[in-house]
Design a protein around this motif. Structure first.
Motif, PDB file in Angstrom:
ATOM      1  N   TRP A 100      10.199  48.573 -15.799  1.00 15.61           N
ATOM      2  CA  TRP A 100       9.224  47.855 -14.964  1.00 15.61           C
ATOM      3  C   TRP A 100       8.953  48.647 -13.683  1.00 15.61           C
ATOM      4  N   VAL A 105       2.133  49.886 -14.348  1.00 21.25           N
ATOM      5  CA  VAL A 105       1.035  49.471 -15.222  1.00 21.25           C
ATOM      6  C   VAL A 105      -0.271  49.361 -14.433  1.00 21.25           C
ATOM      7  N   ILE A 110      -1.543  53.009 -16.832  1.00 18.84           N
ATOM      8  CA  ILE A 110      -1.253  51.984 -17.820  1.00 18.84           C
ATOM      9  C   ILE A 110      -1.231  52.527 -19.250  1.00 18.84           C
ATOM     10  N   SER A 113       2.064  54.224 -19.797  1.00 23.36           N
ATOM     11  CA  SER A 113       3.137  53.231 -19.879  1.00 23.36           C
ATOM     12  C   SER A 113       3.095  52.499 -21.214  1.00 23.36           C
ATOM     13  N   TYR A 114       1.910  52.118 -21.660  1.00 28.33           N
ATOM     14  CA  TYR A 114       1.778  51.449 -22.953  1.00 28.33           C
ATOM     15  C   TYR A 114       2.242  52.359 -24.093  1.00 28.33           C
ATOM     16  N   ALA A 159       3.032  44.194 -17.389  1.00 34.69           N
ATOM     17  CA  ALA A 159       1.594  44.090 -17.631  1.00 34.69           C
ATOM     18  C   ALA A 159       1.135  42.638 -17.597  1.00 34.69           C
ATOM     19  N   THR A 162       1.214  41.363 -14.054  1.00 34.56           N
ATOM     20  CA  THR A 162       0.209  41.980 -13.186  1.00 34.56           C
ATOM     21  C   THR A 162      -1.208  41.518 -13.496  1.00 34.56           C
ATOM     22  N   TYR A 163      -1.533  41.417 -14.781  1.00 39.32           N
ATOM     23  CA  TYR A 163      -2.927  41.195 -15.163  1.00 39.32           C
ATOM     24  C   TYR A 163      -3.236  39.780 -15.654  1.00 39.32           C
TER      25      TYR A 163
END
Length: 300
Positions: A100, A105, A110, A113-114, A159, A162-163
Motif C-alpha cells: 500500500w 495508485v 497505477i 501498481s496494478y 485503489a 482512493t477511488y
C-alpha cells in the motif's frame, strides 16, 4: 471428513476410512481397530467414524472409544494452530501494508501498481496449488503464498480506498473479523452443525457461485463493462452477500477440520496446513466484504 477448502481436501483432514497412511490399526486383542469407535457409521460427519490419524506414532487411541491420548508433544494442538495462523495472517498484513505504501495508485503509477498486483496474485495462486498437491505442508510455500497475497490485497485495497470510498478498507477488515468471531461462537455453541448434508450444500453452492463469477468475467473481458452485472448494482449486492455467507460456511468447515485434527492426534506439522486453509478463507471473506461495501458506498 472432507473440507470445502481444497487445501484440506488432499490432507489428513479428509482421509476417511484409513486412506493416505492415517488409517485405523487392528487391535492386537481382536477388538475394534485402533482409531475407530465400536459403532462406525461410515458418515465422515458423524460420531463413530474411523480415526484418520490412527497410525500417528505420537498419539495413542483408546480401543473402546477411539479417544486420543497424547503421549508426546509432536501432535497438533490449538496453540499450534493459533500461532501458525497468526504468523501466516501477519505475513499477509505486513506485505499488504508495505505494498500500500510502496506501490502508489495515483494516476501516474497505477498501471505499474496494478501490473505488480496481478503478477503477485498469479504467483500466490500457483504457490497455493503447489502446496495443495504436496503430501506434506511446506511453511516456506505457505508464507510465500501469504506474502504475495498480501501484495495483491494491499494494491487492491489502496485503489478501492482512493477511488471508490475512503474508509471502506477498515470496514471490510472489521467485517471480516466480525464474521470470523460470529462463526467461531456459533460453532463452539453448536448452533452450526457440520454434517454431510451441510458439506454437500456448501460445495454445491460454492461451485455454482464460482462458475457464475467465471462466466461473468469472460463476458466482461470480451463484451466490456461488467459482463452479466454480477459484480455491480443490485445483483452485485446480492452476490456479495452470498459470497460472504459462503465464506462463513467455509469457516465452519475449516473449524471442523481443525477440531478433528486435534481430537484425533494429527501430526504437529498439520497446524501449518490449518493456518493455510484458514488464511485462504479469511482472504475470500475480506475480498467479498470489500467488494460489497464498495458497491454500497459507490452508489451513495
Amino acid at each position: 471428513m472432507r473440507s470445502s477448502n481444497p487445501v484440506f481436501s488432499r490432507r489428513g483432514f479428509s482421509r476417511d476410512n484409513g486412506s493416505a497412511g492415517f488409517g485405523p490399526q487392528q487391535s492386537q486383542a481382536g477388538g475394534p481397530a485402533v482409531g475407530t469407535t465400536p459403532y462406525p457409521t461410515g458418515n465422515p460427519y458423524a460420531e463413530g467414524t474411523a480415526n484418520p490419524y490412527g497410525t500417528n506414532p505420537y498419539a495413542t487411541q483408546d480401543t473402546q472409544f477411539g479417544a486420543p491420548q497424547q503421549v508426546r508433544g509432536d501432535v497438533m494442538t490449538i496453540d499450534d494452530v493459533v500461532s501458525r495462523t497468526a504468523i501466516t495472517l501477519g505475513t499477509v498484513v505486513v506485505t499488504a501494508i508495505a505494498s500500500w505504501l510502496l506501490l502508489p495508485v495515483d494516476p501516474a503509477n497505477i498501471n505499474k501498481s496494478y501490473g505488480i498486483a496481478i503478477g503477485a496474485a498469479l504467483v500466490a495462486f500457483v504457490l497455493s496449488l503447489v502446496q495443495s498437491f504436496k503430501r506434506r505442508p511446506s511453511p516456506a510455500l505457505i508464507l510465500g503464498y501469504a506474502a504475495f497475497e498480501g501484495v495483491f490485497l494491499g494494491v487492491i485495497s489502496a485503489a478501492v480506498s482512493t477511488y471508490i470510498a475512503d474508509g471502506v478498507v477498515t470496514q471490510a477488515v472489521l467485517g471480516t473479523m466480525a464474521v470470523f468471531a460470529g462463526v467461531l461462537i456459533a460453532y463452539k455453541m453448536r448452533w452450526i452443525r457440520v454434517t454431510r448434508r451441510f458439506y454437500g450444500f456448501v460445495m454445491a453452492a460454492a461451485m455454482g457461485f464460482v462458475l457464475l463469477m467465471a462466466v461473468n468475467l469472460l463476458f466482461s473481458l470480451f463484451g466490456g463493462g461488467d459482463g452479466l452485472g454480477f459484480r455491480s448494482g443490485g445483483l452485485g449486492i446480492v452476490f456479495g452477500i452470498i459470497g460472504i455467507i459462503l465464506g462463513a460456511c467455509f469457516l465452519a468447515l475449516d473449524f471442523k477440520q481443525v477440531e478433528d485434527g486435534i481430537t484425533y492426534g494429527a501430526p504437529r506439522e498439520e497446524s501449518w496446513l490449518a493456518a493455510f486453509g484458514l488464511t485462504m478463507t479469511l482472504v475470500w471473506i475480506y475480498l467479498e466484504a470489500l467488494r460489497l461495501l464498495s458497491i454500497l458506498q459507490g452508489d451513495d
